[in-house]
Enzyme design. Structure first.
Site: not given
Ligand SMILES: [Zn+2]
Ligand SMILES: [Zn+2]
Length: 368
Positions: A40, A42, A45, A61, A167
């Site tokens: 993912c 995120s 980042h 995650h 997610c």
């Molecule tokens: Zn995610």
């Protein structure tokens, strides 16, 4: 015990796959053998340095696996259970959990802090404590997580598909069904059709939207969006999505525009594409340094527009994770089509390179 995991030591550096010491679960914790983990944006980042987080951090995650051991006070799962991990724990007791917004659980404050909820680390390298991304660090062969991050699922779902409902799928589908509450017959635009946006597209189709306009700069993602229910596609390097939204709605603009790229400019585009009584939903994580978005305040009132954000699609993990899997089982949402490539744990940097180059809808790390 020892386990292999993917650790980030400093922004801009490659992620290191290495062996760390993993402590046994404490009273309210669960040890999980991860079977599949999703790639993912995120986590990236943090790699890129535009989301502040504790370092070193064991990343990942989105994950699904099998419970191996539980602490003495754990009552919601037992060894052998198949589970999906939720990247925001839900305590079930705080103001937000009890109001039906478990995605905003007060325990969520701990997800980038590094240690477990009691302030101590379960993963250790030679230099000291290794933080756990969202308390779960799913890019690990084994992990120890809070019981409130564990959602038991039925055994018959393939874990390398169930992983996606940790997610990407609840964030995208929930943005449509829970947050915006799109009604049948609506017109919808989705800007950005990667791991989240593709699920917004299928969420809009599930909600009965009559028109789903998918916008991206990548033709491969637009083709996928069609498979997932987009009725129109726009490559924004060639055509203007705002103009097309107006043309397709007799000049009115769309009822809902979802923004899943997370730049101020594309949030402005989503706003411009909506018409009277329109709703703009910002789903992607903008860099922490982004400050303002180009929104003309006057037509917020004159056109009675709504601008909203959503975290995790306003999902209740204990309700939505099993429910999304049931929708998959019933053929109402697609998971197989979302997985475009699989990787080993050692290929984690390659997986992120592929994500950045637009080669994947969702890459998945599969553990042997
Ligand atoms: Zn995610
Ligand atoms: Zn809570």
């Amino acid at each position: 015990m020892k386990t292999r995991t993917a650790v980030l030591y400093a922004p801009g550096e490659p992620i290191r796959v290495e062996e760390v010491e993993l402590d046994p679960p404490k009273d309210n914790e669960v040890q999980v053998r991860i079977v599949a983990a999703g790639i993912c944006h995120s986590d990236y980042h943090i790699v890129a340095g535009d989301l502040p987080a504790y370092l070193p951090m064991a990343l990942g995650h989105e994950g699904a696996g099998i419970v191996e051991e539980v602490g003495s006070k754990v009552t919601n799962c037992k060894p052998g259970d198949h589970v999906v991990l939720t990247f925001i724990p839900s305590c079930g007791r705080c103001r937000y959990c009890t109001a039906g917004h478990a995605n905003l659980c007060n325990m969520g404050a701990a997800i980038l802090a590094g240690p477990q909820l009691d302030g101590t680390f379960r993963m250790h390298s030679e230099q000291g404590g290794v933080g756990q991304m969202c308390l779960i660090s799913t890019f690990s062969e084994r992990t120890v997580v809070p019981d409130m991050s564990v959602v038991v699922i039925e055994d018959h779902y393939p874990l390398n598909r169930a992983v996606l409902v940790g997610c990407g799928v609840p964030t995208g589908v929930g943005a449509v069904t829970h947050r915006a509450k799109v009604v049948p017959g609506s017109s919808v635009m989705v800007i950005g059709c990667g791991g989240i946006g593709s699920n917004i597209v299928q969420g809009a189709a599930l909600a009965g939207a009559r028109m789903v306009i998918a916008v991206d700069v990548n033709d491969f993602k637009l083709e996928k969006a069609k498979e997932l229910g987009a009725t129109h596609t726009v490559n924004s390097t060639r055509d203007d999505p705002v103009q097309l939204a107006k043309e397709l709605t007799y000049g009115e603009g769309v009822d809902y525009a979802f923004e899943a790229i997370a730049t101020p400019a594309t949030i402005g585009q989503a706003y411009a594409a909506t018409g009277k009584n329109g709703t703009v939903v910002v789903v992607g994580l903008t860099p922490a340094t982004a400050e303002s978005i180009p929104i003309p305040p006057l037509d917020l009132v004159l056109f009675q527009k709504t601008l909203m954000g959503t975290l995790y699609g306003d999902s209740q993990p204990r309700y939505d994770i099993p429910n999304l899997l049931a929708l998959y089982h019933a053929g109402k949402i697609k998971l197989d089509e979302l997985v475009t490539r699989t990787y080993t744990l050692d290929q984690v940097n390659e997986a992120y390179a592929d994500m950045l180059s637009g080669r994947n809808i969702r890459g998945v790390i599969e553990f042997a």
